[in-house]
Scaffold this motif. Structure first.
Motif, PDB file in Angstrom:
ATOM      1  N   LEU A  30     -54.240   6.238  -9.358  1.00 26.71           N
ATOM      2  CA  LEU A  30     -54.665   4.845  -9.510  1.00 26.71           C
ATOM      3  C   LEU A  30     -55.208   4.265  -8.205  1.00 26.71           C
ATOM      4  O   LEU A  30     -56.153   3.471  -8.229  1.00 26.71           O
ATOM      5  CB  LEU A  30     -53.524   4.001 -10.064  1.00 26.71           C
ATOM      6  CG  LEU A  30     -53.170   4.335 -11.519  1.00 26.71           C
ATOM      7  CD1 LEU A  30     -51.902   3.612 -11.935  1.00 26.71           C
ATOM      8  CD2 LEU A  30     -54.324   3.997 -12.450  1.00 26.71           C
ATOM      9  N   GLU A  31     -54.640   4.658  -7.082  1.00 32.62           N
ATOM     10  CA  GLU A  31     -55.178   4.229  -5.781  1.00 32.62           C
ATOM     11  C   GLU A  31     -56.595   4.770  -5.600  1.00 32.62           C
ATOM     12  O   GLU A  31     -57.490   4.055  -5.143  1.00 32.62           O
ATOM     13  CB  GLU A  31     -54.278   4.703  -4.632  1.00 32.62           C
ATOM     14  CG  GLU A  31     -52.999   3.947  -4.475  1.00 32.62           C
ATOM     15  CD  GLU A  31     -53.155   2.606  -3.778  1.00 32.62           C
ATOM     16  OE1 GLU A  31     -54.283   2.242  -3.375  1.00 32.62           O
ATOM     17  OE2 GLU A  31     -52.138   1.910  -3.658  1.00 32.62           O
ATOM     18  N   GLU A  32     -56.800   6.032  -5.958  1.00 34.65           N
ATOM     19  CA  GLU A  32     -58.126   6.646  -5.851  1.00 34.65           C
ATOM     20  C   GLU A  32     -59.120   5.951  -6.779  1.00 34.65           C
ATOM     21  O   GLU A  32     -60.258   5.669  -6.392  1.00 34.65           O
ATOM     22  CB  GLU A  32     -58.037   8.132  -6.181  1.00 34.65           C
ATOM     23  CG  GLU A  32     -59.334   8.876  -6.006  1.00 34.65           C
ATOM     24  CD  GLU A  32     -59.201  10.368  -6.293  1.00 34.65           C
ATOM     25  OE1 GLU A  32     -60.259  11.003  -6.466  1.00 34.65           O
ATOM     26  OE2 GLU A  32     -58.077  10.896  -6.334  1.00 34.65           O
ATOM     27  N   LEU A  33     -58.693   5.670  -7.997  1.00 33.14           N
ATOM     28  CA  LEU A  33     -59.542   4.974  -8.953  1.00 33.14           C
ATOM     29  C   LEU A  33     -59.913   3.581  -8.456  1.00 33.14           C
ATOM     30  O   LEU A  33     -61.063   3.156  -8.541  1.00 33.14           O
ATOM     31  CB  LEU A  33     -58.834   4.885 -10.306  1.00 33.14           C
ATOM     32  CG  LEU A  33     -59.586   4.206 -11.443  1.00 33.14           C
ATOM     33  CD1 LEU A  33     -60.892   4.932 -11.745  1.00 33.14           C
ATOM     34  CD2 LEU A  33     -58.706   4.157 -12.679  1.00 33.14           C
ATOM     35  N   ARG A  34     -58.938   2.872  -7.899  1.00 33.45           N
ATOM     36  CA  ARG A  34     -59.201   1.540  -7.359  1.00 33.45           C
ATOM     37  C   ARG A  34     -60.232   1.599  -6.234  1.00 33.45           C
ATOM     38  O   ARG A  34     -61.165   0.789  -6.182  1.00 33.45           O
ATOM     39  CB  ARG A  34     -57.905   0.891  -6.841  1.00 33.45           C
ATOM     40  CG  ARG A  34     -58.110  -0.596  -6.470  1.00 33.45           C
ATOM     41  CD  ARG A  34     -57.177  -1.064  -5.368  1.00 33.45           C
ATOM     42  NE  ARG A  34     -57.388  -0.385  -4.109  1.00 33.45           N
ATOM     43  CZ  ARG A  34     -58.364  -0.676  -3.239  1.00 33.45           C
ATOM     44  NH1 ARG A  34     -59.254  -1.620  -3.486  1.00 33.45           N
ATOM     45  NH2 ARG A  34     -58.479  -0.022  -2.115  1.00 33.45           N
ATOM     46  N   GLN A  35     -60.098   2.576  -5.351  1.00 30.94           N
ATOM     47  CA  GLN A  35     -61.039   2.694  -4.236  1.00 30.94           C
ATOM     48  C   GLN A  35     -62.444   3.038  -4.730  1.00 30.94           C
ATOM     49  O   GLN A  35     -63.429   2.482  -4.246  1.00 30.94           O
ATOM     50  CB  GLN A  35     -60.564   3.731  -3.218  1.00 30.94           C
ATOM     51  CG  GLN A  35     -61.420   3.776  -1.970  1.00 30.94           C
ATOM     52  CD  GLN A  35     -61.485   2.445  -1.236  1.00 30.94           C
ATOM     53  OE1 GLN A  35     -60.457   1.888  -0.887  1.00 30.94           O
ATOM     54  NE2 GLN A  35     -62.688   1.923  -1.008  1.00 30.94           N
ATOM     55  N   MET A  36     -62.537   3.915  -5.715  1.00 30.13           N
ATOM     56  CA  MET A  36     -63.846   4.265  -6.270  1.00 30.13           C
ATOM     57  C   MET A  36     -64.491   3.049  -6.945  1.00 30.13           C
ATOM     58  O   MET A  36     -65.699   2.814  -6.789  1.00 30.13           O
ATOM     59  CB  MET A  36     -63.716   5.420  -7.264  1.00 30.13           C
ATOM     60  CG  MET A  36     -63.392   6.741  -6.606  1.00 30.13           C
ATOM     61  SD  MET A  36     -63.119   8.071  -7.791  1.00 30.13           S
ATOM     62  CE  MET A  36     -64.731   8.196  -8.525  1.00 30.13           C
ATOM     63  N   LEU A  41     -68.399  -1.385  -6.937  1.00 26.97           N
ATOM     64  CA  LEU A  41     -68.667  -2.826  -6.995  1.00 26.97           C
ATOM     65  C   LEU A  41     -69.444  -3.285  -5.764  1.00 26.97           C
ATOM     66  O   LEU A  41     -70.441  -3.998  -5.878  1.00 26.97           O
ATOM     67  CB  LEU A  41     -67.361  -3.609  -7.129  1.00 26.97           C
ATOM     68  CG  LEU A  41     -67.502  -5.127  -7.127  1.00 26.97           C
ATOM     69  CD1 LEU A  41     -68.280  -5.607  -8.360  1.00 26.97           C
ATOM     70  CD2 LEU A  41     -66.136  -5.797  -7.059  1.00 26.97           C
ATOM     71  N   GLU A  42     -68.986  -2.866  -4.604  1.00 22.94           N
ATOM     72  CA  GLU A  42     -69.673  -3.246  -3.364  1.00 22.94           C
ATOM     73  C   GLU A  42     -71.109  -2.737  -3.349  1.00 22.94           C
ATOM     74  O   GLU A  42     -72.033  -3.472  -2.971  1.00 22.94           O
ATOM     75  CB  GLU A  42     -68.902  -2.724  -2.155  1.00 22.94           C
ATOM     76  CG  GLU A  42     -67.580  -3.444  -1.946  1.00 22.94           C
ATOM     77  CD  GLU A  42     -66.734  -2.833  -0.841  1.00 22.94           C
ATOM     78  OE1 GLU A  42     -67.252  -2.008  -0.044  1.00 22.94           O
ATOM     79  OE2 GLU A  42     -65.542  -3.186  -0.757  1.00 22.94           O
ATOM     80  N   ASP A  43     -71.327  -1.485  -3.749  1.00 20.44           N
ATOM     81  CA  ASP A  43     -72.680  -0.932  -3.798  1.00 20.44           C
ATOM     82  C   ASP A  43     -73.550  -1.737  -4.756  1.00 20.44           C
ATOM     83  O   ASP A  43     -74.706  -2.057  -4.443  1.00 20.44           O
ATOM     84  CB  ASP A  43     -72.661   0.536  -4.243  1.00 20.44           C
ATOM     85  CG  ASP A  43     -72.120   1.480  -3.177  1.00 20.44           C
ATOM     86  OD1 ASP A  43     -71.961   1.051  -2.017  1.00 20.44           O
ATOM     87  OD2 ASP A  43     -71.847   2.648  -3.520  1.00 20.44           O
TER      88      ASP A  43
END
Length: 71
Positions: A30-36, A41-43
């Motif tokens: 879930l941490e990895e998913l959140r970061q992706m 979103l930023e991109d």
């Protein structure tokens, strides 16, 4: 990376999942998913996309996931 607050994970019968390794893997995934998702979103925002549209698409993406293990 921000620290996420996780719930107590429960099995389908409502009992807490007790295996420390399973919980660790769940949190890492879930941490990895959140970061992706954050990166995407930023991109999207930097490329000029509407933030609300991107967020709505991501919500729909999550809601559309299928359980391949259903009987």
């Amino acid at each position: 990376m921000s620290t996420m607050t996780f719930p107590v994970w429960c099995d389908p019968d409502g009992q807490p999942v007790a295996c420390v390794e399973k919980i660790k893997v769940m949190h890492e995934n879930l941490e990895e998913l959140r970061q992706m998702a954050q990166d995407a979103l930023e991109d999207a925002i930097l490329m000029g996309c509407d933030e609300h549209q991107v967020r709505a698409f991501m919500v729909g993406l999550m809601q559309g996931l299928e359980n391949p293990y259903q009987a």
